[in-house]
Each structure stands twice: as C-alpha cells, then as structure tokens.
Design an enzyme around this catalytic site. Structure first.
Site, PDB file in Angstrom:
ATOM      1  N   ARG A  23      47.809 -54.973  -5.192  1.00 56.57           N
ATOM      2  CA  ARG A  23      49.142 -54.347  -5.148  1.00 56.57           C
ATOM      3  C   ARG A  23      49.084 -53.009  -5.878  1.00 56.57           C
ATOM      4  O   ARG A  23      49.097 -52.959  -7.100  1.00 56.57           O
ATOM      5  CB  ARG A  23      50.175 -55.283  -5.792  1.00 56.57           C
ATOM      6  CG  ARG A  23      51.620 -54.881  -5.567  1.00 56.57           C
ATOM      7  CD  ARG A  23      52.585 -55.907  -6.129  1.00 56.57           C
ATOM      8  NE  ARG A  23      52.423 -57.209  -5.499  1.00 56.57           N
ATOM      9  CZ  ARG A  23      52.984 -57.545  -4.335  1.00 56.57           C
ATOM     10  NH1 ARG A  23      53.762 -56.685  -3.708  1.00 56.57           N
ATOM     11  NH2 ARG A  23      52.772 -58.741  -3.818  1.00 56.57           N
ATOM     12  N   ARG A  41      43.217 -54.182   0.963  1.00 55.72           N
ATOM     13  CA  ARG A  41      43.111 -55.638   0.902  1.00 55.72           C
ATOM     14  C   ARG A  41      41.945 -56.139   1.745  1.00 55.72           C
ATOM     15  O   ARG A  41      41.331 -57.165   1.434  1.00 55.72           O
ATOM     16  CB  ARG A  41      44.420 -56.286   1.353  1.00 55.72           C
ATOM     17  CG  ARG A  41      45.520 -56.099   0.314  1.00 55.72           C
ATOM     18  CD  ARG A  41      46.768 -56.865   0.644  1.00 55.72           C
ATOM     19  NE  ARG A  41      47.776 -56.638  -0.394  1.00 55.72           N
ATOM     20  CZ  ARG A  41      48.975 -57.206  -0.407  1.00 55.72           C
ATOM     21  NH1 ARG A  41      49.326 -58.033   0.574  1.00 55.72           N
ATOM     22  NH2 ARG A  41      49.819 -56.955  -1.378  1.00 55.72           N
TER      23      ARG A  41
END
Length: 423
Positions: free
Chosen positions: A277, A391
RNA sequence: GGAGAGGUGGCUGAGUGGUCGAAAGCACCCGACUUGAAAUCGGGCAGGGCGCGAGCCCUCGGGGGUUCGAAUCCCCCCCUCUCCGCCA
C-alpha cells in the site's frame, strides 16, 4: 449518476437497491424536493414563455413603427417575477444535483449480499498454492537480501509509503509493465494510450472520485486545481467525455500504464510494511467503452484478460465477487482478482474489474449514436487493473523465492530480462 | 511570462440587438432514378428538460451583467491556435 428519470418515477426502488450497500437514500424527502422543483420549473417556464412572446411582439410592433412604451412596462414586471422564481429554481436544482452526484450506482441483481471484504464469495481459483520446505520470507526481506528495494531512502526523499527500486528489481518492475502491455495489445485487442497524470476536477467527477472522495486524492496547488491521478481509469475513461462516438468504433479498448497516487487517508496503520500500500504505484489499466447491451459480456472478457497475466506469470490467484457492502461507489458489479502471498498466507487484491454501466457515462456525457434510433445514447464503461504492477512484483518475489533467498524469474518474463533466469 | 486570433449543431463554417436554435457544405437517414452501385434529384436530420398530446422551456466554451429582448453588447474565468521570450 443514476438516471434522474428513474429517481423521479421510482425512488423507492432506488432506495431499496442502494440499501443493499448500506446506503441510506431518503426517497420521501427526494420526492418532496422533486415535487417542489417541478412546481417551480413549471411556473418559471410559464413566465419565460410570457416574456418571450411579449418581447417578440415588441419587436414586431417596432418594425411596424408603433408605440411600444406600454408593452415594455408590462414585460418589465414579468421580468421581476421571473428572476425571483428563477432564483428559487436554481437553488433547488443545485440541491438535487448535489444529491445526484453523491448517489452510488445501482447494483446488478447478482451482486451478493454482505457487509465487507470477508463476505466476498470466491467464484473460482487457479494455480496451486506453493509449498516451501523453509519459512518463506516476505518481499521486504527478499528485497533487502537481493538489494534494490530501499524504503529508508524513499522515506528520506518523500516519506512513508514510498519505495526506491534499483538494479534488477527496478528492471523486473519495468519488465512487468512491458509484458502486460504487450499481451493486452497483441492478444486482447487493446490500444495503448499515454495520458496526463494530472487531471482536473471535471474528469474526476466524471468517473466518480469527486465530489465524495476528495480526501483520497492528492491535490496540486494550481488554479484551476489539478489532482494526481489515482488510477488511469480517470484520464482514460474520460477520453470519451462529452463525445458522441460513432457506433462502428465500439467497443473501444484501451490499455494504459500510469503511476497512481493515493493519499490512503483513513488507512493509517494498514499495510504499513512493504510495497502493498503505497502513495505512488504503477498500474497497467484496461478500459472499455461498449454498447450498453454488450457490457456484461465485456466484464467477463475484461476480467479474463487480467487473469491471463497472472496465468502467464504462474501466480496462483482466485476471483471473488465483491459483495454489496464492499463494492465501489461507481460500480454495478465488480470482480476482484486476488493473488496468493506466501508471507501473508492469504490472497491479496491485485486487480479490480468493474462494469459501471451508464453511471460514469451519464456524468461524463459520453454517448454513441445508435444506428437503430439515430439518437445519441449513453455508452457503458468498464475497467480493470491488468495488473497492479507493484503488487505483482511482490507476488513474484514471494512465490518464486528459493531457500537461499534468490528468486526465479517466471518463464514468461525471461525474454524481458535479457535471458536472466534467477535474481 | 508578453502579444494577437479564436471557441457556434456529428464535422467544417456563416451569423455582430428582435420571426435565429441558427445559412451553407460535409456526414448520416428515407425516397426517386439504376440490374446493382456511384453520380444526380427530392425530403429529413443539434442536445437536454417538461407534457398523453398540441406544444412549451433551456442550451451558441463557463459564470456574471446591460436590455422589454443577447449567439450578437460589457465584465471575469477557462480552453485552443499563432508569434516572441524562457525551458525539459
């Protein structure tokens, strides 16, 4: 934006649908506002008509050389009354508009019930979960050992939630972007686009980030305001903003790599470790603009296009349907792709594929000319990550790690790394 | 940053205070001619809102103003283009 006609005709139905999201829409209050709008609008239009007719009469009388003094006094009186009703009407219309822009999209009937992430049902999964005869490390440790992933440097340059990549990690990161774009353009029929990363408020309103979610965005000091794009969805979907697209051009399919910037306000303490994140991350985005009757099929297709990337990379994943309480503001139906992360022993979102139906199109005034009716009609818009690059990098490091801390290169990426097979 | 030009229907583009929501052309649709097509000819064709309908209202980049009346006049803003300066 929900069709104002539906809101007028059946606010109860809208209210019931939105209630599934946990959204409270007061149909009675809306009905009352709408009633007042209608009264004021009728009154205003009557007065406008009156004024127009009499003003024309003045023009005609003048041409005939007649005296128009008394006529003009009369119209002036109408003008005063008119400006009062116009003011009232403008006020109530502003109020209604505010409501319209803050109502989320109607849910597709197949959206499952539920309140949050834990209620999203799995639709299917692919790939075997890897087993390790050692304790798998997370990507932060792997990055530290391999070198080329520096959170401290990023913190000094910018702050938390940033990263500096270098060397072979940076190259792998870049290779992923190339790989994804190549597949989507060569095999899935998408056109590559390059777009502004700073966008205006109108574009963000079009896709639904504004007016409700300004706190999620980075705003740049500039007049008029610019925002750092939180996803390529914004600039790319807005390519059709205020346009009438020829029916023969549809469907439009765009693939676009951009950095994405998110404030992550409200996510303090969530995923603070590593690259999961970040305030800034890279994403390859798929956007489709389609005829309304084709959008549900297009959602399945688009989701499949994103899945192909994971399969080619050999990354285990599952597909979940977002439940009513977890689905995004603008979406009618969303599938999330979640990739397996060994360090967390769970699946994490790596792509989100949504059909926005006419919700964004109505906000953007994005239309196509339907040859059957000859009229401009709203298009349907869709998008999905294809994939989130950061990711994806994390997933590769963690799933392809070896006991010695080195990482194998997925077969599909070897050509993109000049033949290198091991990091 | 300085100077200038301009933003009008799907597109090009005329319109500078009153039957202008707007000429003309292109595109598109319908019809005629044709074996078919092209060409040609005739007709239609901006968007949105309200209304069962006749019809009414709004919209000429956005906002304000002047006026009985604004695409047209005035003010502010935004955007595009050209030239100059600076610059990756």
């Amino acid at each position: 934006m929900i069709d104002p006609k539906l809101l007028r005709q059946d606010p109860q139905q809208v209210s019931a649908n939105l209630a599934r999201r946990g959204f409270v829409f007061d149909a009675e209050r809306y009905r009352a506002l709408e009633e007042r709008r209608r009264t004021l609008q009728t009154k205003t239009q009557e007065l406008q008509n009156e004024r127009n007719v009499r003003s024309k009469a003045i023009g005609a009388a003048k041409r005939r050389g007649e005296d128009v003094e008394s006529l003009m006094v009369e119209v002036a009186r109408i003008g005063d009354e008119l400006s009062m009703t116009e003011e009232g009407l403008a006020e109530i219309q502003t109020g209604l508009e505010g409501i319209h822009f803050e109502l989320p999209n109607l849910l597709h009937p197949d959206v499952p019930d539920g309140e949050g992430e834990e209620d999203n049902p799995e639709l299917r999964h692919w790939g075997g979960i890897p087993t390790f005869d050692f304790k798998p490390r997370d990507h932060v440790d792997l990055g530290a050992q391999l070198g080329g992933m520096d959170f401290e440097a990023a913190a000094r340059i910018a702050g938390s939630r940033f990263v500096v990549l270098s060397g072979q990690i940076a190259r792998l990161h870049r290779a992923l972007i190339q790989f994804m774009i190549d597949i989507h353009t060569a095999e899935h029929g998408y056109t590559e686009v390059y777009v502004p990363y700073l966008v205006n408020a109108a574009a963000l309103t079009g896709t639904g980030q504004l007016p409700k979610f300004e706190e999620d965005l980075f705003k740049v000091e500039h007049d008029p305001a610019f925002y750092l794009t939180p996803t390529a969805e914004v600039p790319v979907t807005n390519l059709v903003r205020e346009r009438i697209v020829d029916g023969a051009e549809l469907p439009l399919r765009f693939v676009c790599h951009t950095p994405c910037f998110r404030s992550e306000a409200g996510n303090y303490g969530k995923d603070t470790r590593g690259m999961i994140r970040q305030h800034q991350f890279e994403k390859v985005e798929l956007v489709q603009v389609v005829r309304p009757e084709e959008s549900w099929e297009a959602l399945e297709g688009l989701t499949g296009h994103a899945e192909v990337i994971l399969r080619r990379l050999g990354l285990p994943y599952r597909v979940v349907a977002l439940c009513a309480g977890d689905i995004g503001f603008s979406s009618a139906r969303t599938y999330d792709l979640e990739v397996w992360l060994p360090s967390q022993e769970r699946y994490r979102e790596i792509s989100s594929c949504s059909n926005f139906t006419d919700f964004q199109a109505r906000r953007m005034k994005a239309r196509w000319r339907n040859p059957e009716t000859g009229k401009p009609e709203l298009v349907h818009t869709l998008n999905g990550s294809g994939l989130a690059v950061g990711r994806c990098l994390v997933a590769i490091l963690e799933n392809y790690q070896q006991a010695d801390g080195r990482v194998a290169v997925p077969e599909a990426l070897v050509p993109y790394l000049g033949g290198q097979r091991l990091l």
